[in-house]
Design a protein around this motif. Structure first.
Motif, PDB file in Angstrom:
ATOM      1  N   MET A   1       0.760  -1.157   0.095  1.00  0.00           N
ATOM      2  CA  MET A   1      -0.030   0.159  -0.076  1.00  0.00           C
ATOM      3  C   MET A   1       0.966   1.129   0.046  1.00  0.00           C
ATOM      4  SD  MET A   1      -2.850   1.201   2.750  1.00  0.00           S
ATOM      5  CE  MET A   1      -3.590   2.601   2.579  1.00  0.00           C
ATOM      6  N   PRO A   2       0.478   2.155  -0.763  1.00  0.00           N
ATOM      7  CA  PRO A   2       1.259   3.441  -0.724  1.00  0.00           C
ATOM      8  C   PRO A   2       1.323   4.209   0.534  1.00  0.00           C
ATOM      9  CG  PRO A   2      -0.712   3.701  -2.065  1.00  0.00           C
ATOM     10  CD  PRO A   2      -0.603   2.415  -1.684  1.00  0.00           C
ATOM     11  N   ASP A   3       2.341   5.327   0.974  1.00  0.00           N
ATOM     12  CA  ASP A   3       1.964   5.723   2.165  1.00  0.00           C
ATOM     13  C   ASP A   3       1.080   6.591   2.543  1.00  0.00           C
ATOM     14  OD1 ASP A   3       2.986   7.763   0.327  1.00  0.00           O
ATOM     15  OD2 ASP A   3       4.522   8.470   1.704  1.00  0.00           O
ATOM     16  N   GLN A   4       0.082   7.001   1.314  1.00  0.00           N
ATOM     17  CA  GLN A   4      -1.087   7.768   1.816  1.00  0.00           C
ATOM     18  C   GLN A   4      -1.944   7.544   0.598  1.00  0.00           C
ATOM     19  OE1 GLN A   4      -0.085  11.745   2.117  1.00  0.00           O
ATOM     20  NE2 GLN A   4       1.056  11.937   0.207  1.00  0.00           N
ATOM     21  N   VAL A   5      -3.336   7.920   1.032  1.00  0.00           N
ATOM     22  CA  VAL A   5      -4.118   7.800  -0.137  1.00  0.00           C
ATOM     23  C   VAL A   5      -4.889   9.247  -0.230  1.00  0.00           C
ATOM     24  CG1 VAL A   5      -6.572   7.157  -0.556  1.00  0.00           C
ATOM     25  CG2 VAL A   5      -5.173   5.703   0.496  1.00  0.00           C
ATOM     26  N   ILE A   6      -4.790   9.613  -1.558  1.00  0.00           N
ATOM     27  CA  ILE A   6      -5.239  11.181  -1.918  1.00  0.00           C
ATOM     28  C   ILE A   6      -6.683  11.186  -2.690  1.00  0.00           C
ATOM     29  CG2 ILE A   6      -4.669  13.273  -3.012  1.00  0.00           C
ATOM     30  CD1 ILE A   6      -1.644  12.447  -2.612  1.00  0.00           C
ATOM     31  N   ALA A   7      -7.645  11.975  -2.087  1.00  0.00           N
ATOM     32  CA  ALA A   7      -8.831  12.346  -3.080  1.00  0.00           C
ATOM     33  C   ALA A   7      -8.945  13.739  -3.341  1.00  0.00           C
ATOM     34  CB  ALA A   7     -10.120  11.862  -2.304  1.00  0.00           C
ATOM     35  N   ARG A   8      -8.885  13.783  -4.886  1.00  0.00           N
ATOM     36  CA  ARG A   8      -9.128  15.313  -5.012  1.00  0.00           C
ATOM     37  C   ARG A   8     -10.597  15.405  -5.617  1.00  0.00           C
ATOM     38  NH1 ARG A   8      -8.733  17.948 -10.146  1.00  0.00           N
ATOM     39  NH2 ARG A   8      -8.012  20.047  -9.828  1.00  0.00           N
ATOM     40  N   VAL A   9     -11.266  16.203  -5.165  1.00  0.00           N
ATOM     41  CA  VAL A   9     -12.807  16.533  -5.739  1.00  0.00           C
ATOM     42  C   VAL A   9     -12.991  18.115  -6.107  1.00  0.00           C
ATOM     43  CG1 VAL A   9     -15.137  16.325  -4.885  1.00  0.00           C
ATOM     44  CG2 VAL A   9     -13.561  14.724  -3.889  1.00  0.00           C
ATOM     45  N   ASP A  10     -13.445  18.067  -7.371  1.00  0.00           N
ATOM     46  CA  ASP A  10     -13.660  19.497  -7.687  1.00  0.00           C
ATOM     47  C   ASP A  10     -15.191  19.714  -7.365  1.00  0.00           C
ATOM     48  OD1 ASP A  10     -11.396  19.838  -9.045  1.00  0.00           O
ATOM     49  OD2 ASP A  10     -11.986  18.825 -10.884  1.00  0.00           O
ATOM     50  N   LEU A  11     -14.971  20.895  -6.628  1.00  0.00           N
ATOM     51  CA  LEU A  11     -16.438  21.385  -6.043  1.00  0.00           C
ATOM     52  C   LEU A  11     -16.591  22.981  -6.273  1.00  0.00           C
ATOM     53  CD1 LEU A  11     -16.432  19.869  -2.602  1.00  0.00           C
ATOM     54  CD2 LEU A  11     -17.880  19.249  -4.558  1.00  0.00           C
ATOM     55  N   PRO A  12     -16.854  23.321  -7.527  1.00  0.00           N
ATOM     56  CA  PRO A  12     -16.800  24.635  -8.013  1.00  0.00           C
ATOM     57  C   PRO A  12     -18.069  25.544  -7.364  1.00  0.00           C
ATOM     58  CG  PRO A  12     -17.409  23.402  -9.737  1.00  0.00           C
ATOM     59  CD  PRO A  12     -16.905  22.494  -8.751  1.00  0.00           C
ATOM     60  N   GLY A  13     -17.635  26.634  -7.059  1.00  0.00           N
ATOM     61  CA  GLY A  13     -18.368  27.517  -6.211  1.00  0.00           C
ATOM     62  C   GLY A  13     -18.826  27.322  -4.968  1.00  0.00           C
ATOM     63  N   ILE A  76      -6.748  11.668   9.165  1.00  0.00           N
ATOM     64  CA  ILE A  76      -7.042  12.358   7.787  1.00  0.00           C
ATOM     65  C   ILE A  76      -7.042  13.824   7.891  1.00  0.00           C
ATOM     66  CG2 ILE A  76      -9.128  12.547   6.398  1.00  0.00           C
ATOM     67  CD1 ILE A  76      -9.779   9.893   6.958  1.00  0.00           C
ATOM     68  N   LYS A  77      -6.556  14.405   6.828  1.00  0.00           N
ATOM     69  CA  LYS A  77      -6.500  15.926   6.551  1.00  0.00           C
ATOM     70  C   LYS A  77      -7.175  16.504   5.240  1.00  0.00           C
ATOM     71  CE  LYS A  77      -3.027  16.737   9.827  1.00  0.00           C
ATOM     72  NZ  LYS A  77      -3.659  16.269  10.991  1.00  0.00           N
ATOM     73  N   ALA A  78      -7.704  17.778   5.182  1.00  0.00           N
ATOM     74  CA  ALA A  78      -8.516  18.188   4.042  1.00  0.00           C
ATOM     75  C   ALA A  78      -8.139  19.646   3.915  1.00  0.00           C
ATOM     76  CB  ALA A  78      -9.968  18.025   4.142  1.00  0.00           C
ATOM     77  N   THR A  79      -7.963  20.040   2.658  1.00  0.00           N
ATOM     78  CA  THR A  79      -7.568  21.453   2.422  1.00  0.00           C
ATOM     79  C   THR A  79      -8.735  21.717   1.128  1.00  0.00           C
ATOM     80  OG1 THR A  79      -5.981  21.052   0.945  1.00  0.00           O
ATOM     81  CG2 THR A  79      -5.247  21.485   3.138  1.00  0.00           C
ATOM     82  N   MET A  80      -8.997  23.109   1.073  1.00  0.00           N
ATOM     83  CA  MET A  80      -9.953  23.475   0.037  1.00  0.00           C
ATOM     84  C   MET A  80      -9.452  24.636  -0.578  1.00  0.00           C
ATOM     85  SD  MET A  80     -13.301  22.776  -0.806  1.00  0.00           S
ATOM     86  CE  MET A  80     -14.649  23.540  -1.750  1.00  0.00           C
ATOM     87  N   THR A  81      -9.187  24.737  -1.949  1.00  0.00           N
ATOM     88  CA  THR A  81      -8.418  25.920  -2.611  1.00  0.00           C
ATOM     89  C   THR A  81      -9.249  26.026  -3.906  1.00  0.00           C
ATOM     90  OG1 THR A  81      -6.324  25.557  -1.443  1.00  0.00           O
ATOM     91  CG2 THR A  81      -6.491  26.875  -3.359  1.00  0.00           C
ATOM     92  N   ASP A  82      -9.789  27.225  -3.869  1.00  0.00           N
ATOM     93  CA  ASP A  82     -10.409  27.569  -5.367  1.00  0.00           C
ATOM     94  C   ASP A  82     -11.488  26.488  -5.634  1.00  0.00           C
ATOM     95  OD1 ASP A  82      -9.113  29.979  -5.457  1.00  0.00           O
ATOM     96  OD2 ASP A  82      -7.483  29.074  -6.393  1.00  0.00           O
ATOM     97  N   GLY A  83     -12.166  25.825  -4.842  1.00  0.00           N
ATOM     98  CA  GLY A  83     -13.083  25.008  -5.240  1.00  0.00           C
ATOM     99  C   GLY A  83     -12.812  23.520  -5.354  1.00  0.00           C
ATOM    100  N   VAL A  84     -11.697  23.405  -5.092  1.00  0.00           N
ATOM    101  CA  VAL A  84     -10.935  22.110  -5.045  1.00  0.00           C
ATOM    102  C   VAL A  84     -10.585  21.587  -3.644  1.00  0.00           C
ATOM    103  CG1 VAL A  84      -9.138  20.458  -5.939  1.00  0.00           C
ATOM    104  CG2 VAL A  84      -9.922  22.400  -7.182  1.00  0.00           C
ATOM    105  N   LEU A  85     -11.269  20.445  -3.288  1.00  0.00           N
ATOM    106  CA  LEU A  85     -11.063  19.748  -1.918  1.00  0.00           C
ATOM    107  C   LEU A  85      -9.854  18.487  -2.181  1.00  0.00           C
ATOM    108  CD1 LEU A  85     -11.993  19.165   0.903  1.00  0.00           C
ATOM    109  CD2 LEU A  85     -13.498  17.438  -0.174  1.00  0.00           C
ATOM    110  N   LEU A  86      -8.955  18.675  -1.557  1.00  0.00           N
ATOM    111  CA  LEU A  86      -7.857  17.623  -1.443  1.00  0.00           C
ATOM    112  C   LEU A  86      -7.766  17.020   0.202  1.00  0.00           C
ATOM    113  CD1 LEU A  86      -5.542  16.548  -2.949  1.00  0.00           C
ATOM    114  CD2 LEU A  86      -4.117  18.241  -1.737  1.00  0.00           C
TER     115      LEU A  86
END
Length: 94
Positions: A1-13, A76-86
């Motif tokens: 398994m990789p050292d982390q799992v990343i999900a990128r979700v586009d949520l414009p607006g 689990i950590k999350a950031t939101m920049t310009d409508g993109v959730l990481l």
């Protein structure tokens, strides 16, 4: 398994104040807006066996993401920049 799992979700607006992340059983549940929250409740009522998926529309967003074994859900950590959730979920040291 990789050292982390990343999900990128586009949520414009959408702002970070509109987004909710929860872990239920083996799923990361992402909701945004009031309709997304209503779909989350429908998901939880079925004890995790009913999955509603809505990727585009007006009023809300709901997405369950199956987490692989070995993810440290408390870190689990999350950031939101310009409508993109990481979302970043680190793996256990195994």
């Amino acid at each position: 398994m990789p050292d982390q799992v990343i999900a990128r979700v586009d949520l414009p607006g959408t702002t970070s104040a509109d987004v909710s992340l929860q872990v239920h059983q083996t799923r990361l549940l992402i909701t945004a807006g009031p309709e997304g929250a209503a779909q989350l409740l429908k998901h939880l009522e079925g004890d995790g066996h009913v999955v509603y998926r809505r990727d585009r529309g007006t009023g809300g967003f709901f997405r369950p993401i199956l987490l692989p074994q070995g993810v440290r859900v408390d870190d689990i950590k999350a950031t939101m920049t310009d409508g993109v959730l990481l979302v970043t979920a680190p793996a256990t040291d195994a």
